[in-house]
Design an enzyme around this catalytic site. Sequence first.
Site, mmCIF file in Angstrom:
data_model
loop_
_atom_site.group_PDB
_atom_site.id
_atom_site.type_symbol
_atom_site.label_atom_id
_atom_site.label_comp_id
_atom_site.label_asym_id
_atom_site.label_seq_id
_atom_site.Cartn_x
_atom_site.Cartn_y
_atom_site.Cartn_z
ATOM 1 N N ASN A 196 -7.149 3.103 6.380
ATOM 2 C CA ASN A 196 -6.547 4.441 7.005
ATOM 3 C C ASN A 196 -5.009 4.019 7.199
ATOM 4 O O ASN A 196 -4.413 4.772 8.122
ATOM 5 C CB ASN A 196 -7.254 4.597 8.286
ATOM 6 C CG ASN A 196 -8.656 5.096 8.250
ATOM 7 O OD1 ASN A 196 -8.897 5.677 7.404
ATOM 8 N ND2 ASN A 196 -9.540 4.501 9.006
ATOM 9 N N HIS A 214 -3.476 1.721 8.864
ATOM 10 C CA HIS A 214 -2.894 1.245 10.248
ATOM 11 C C HIS A 214 -3.443 -0.063 10.313
ATOM 12 O O HIS A 214 -4.370 -0.554 9.682
ATOM 13 C CB HIS A 214 -3.161 2.462 11.418
ATOM 14 C CG HIS A 214 -4.811 2.376 11.814
ATOM 15 N ND1 HIS A 214 -5.380 3.634 11.448
ATOM 16 C CD2 HIS A 214 -5.419 1.565 12.045
ATOM 17 C CE1 HIS A 214 -6.715 3.327 12.030
ATOM 18 N NE2 HIS A 214 -6.636 2.101 12.301
ATOM 19 N N CYS A 233 -0.055 1.215 15.187
ATOM 20 C CA CYS A 233 1.094 0.681 14.551
ATOM 21 C C CYS A 233 1.062 0.557 13.126
ATOM 22 O O CYS A 233 -0.059 0.182 12.534
ATOM 23 C CB CYS A 233 1.877 -0.642 15.068
ATOM 24 S SG CYS A 233 0.612 -1.986 14.856
#
Length: 411
Positions: free
Chosen positions: A314, A316, A351
């Site tokens: 994904n 991240h 993040c």
Amino acid sequence: MVATSATSSFFPLPSSSLDHSTAKTTNKPTSTNFSGLAPTPNSGGRMKVKPNAQAPPKINGKRVGLPGSVEISKPDNEPAPRTFINQLPDWSMLLAAITTVFLAAEKQWMMLDWKPRRSDVIMDPFGLGRIVQDGLVFRQNFSIRSYEIGADRSASIETVMNHLQETALNHVKTAGLLGDGFGSTPEMVKKNLIWVVTRMQVVVDKYPTWGDVVEVDTWVSKSGKNGMRRDWLVRDGNTGEILTRASSVWVMMNKVTRRLSKIPEEVRGEIEPYFVDSDPVIAEDGRKLTKLDDKTADYVRSGLTPRWSDLDVNQHVNNVKYIGWILESAPVGMMESQKLKSMTLEYRRECGRDSVLQSLTAVSGCDVGNLGTGGVVECQHLLRLQDGAEVVRGRTEWSTKTSTTTWDITP
């Protein structure tokens, strides 16, 4: 006559034409030397080989006749006489093949070991996982590898967390709910939705060691109106002793807008049949997690950046990586003398690969300069971006290790 026919079927006799020709010429004088063969008085005119007859020797590969003997030449390409023995098939090859097949089958059977430990459980010899307890609980076994342990010979907290994450994804896959995404159902894929964890609580009673086999159970339950709770129970694969308990809360996020989303009714219809009506495996710790800053933190580690291998599908950072970053600012003396016994994490922001982070830790429960004296140590943690935005808040509790003996595994 019958006996002669039966015998000739196994041991062929000379042809009749040769018998007649021999009978016609036995009374005629010939020039052949029969000094090595002599008739006996009662032989009826037949020849008999003397007991001391010798086979003609060879010199340089050529037959040489002996004095007073008859040299009977035999063509080199003449086939061996057909007898009962040499007409049998080569059974040794067949027996060897049968033996190989049976040995291979026996080895596979021993590996599979289909005998269940309990009547409600099917064995999982290859560690692929299976559904148990009325199709609501997923179970998978893991063997602790040499690269998953630390200097104290026990598995790291990252290893434990990786096992939890792996069983969660395999649960969705085995249940047939895995769409074209990372733990997303088919309806979630259609709506660009993904799961994100918001809270994780872990209690470790005992860490497995190198070579141990752990058995991980996981199941899901409802959490509020738009959340899902996932619990784990980790046991020793041999003794059944509980090693770790963990509970987490998950919500949905749109992977395009990166905003939280309610659970659509289509998705709810997919997942609710798998919900277990049970209390959390760990009582929720309602204490508020403290926000740290440069003044309240005892240890700060800056310049942490994700590597490409830290990202999931994904795009991240993997949830387990956050734990490693949090512990980057933990004091080394505490890590050497203490073991992590419990952890509570609140995930506040994701993040990406270009993020630069800081890890902050504050120690309480003992003197910062005396972390190896024993007792329970509590730490507050914060993982934040360089601009100050919070990523993860956390609290950990540590207890004294029973043994701090280090060992060397290098050859």
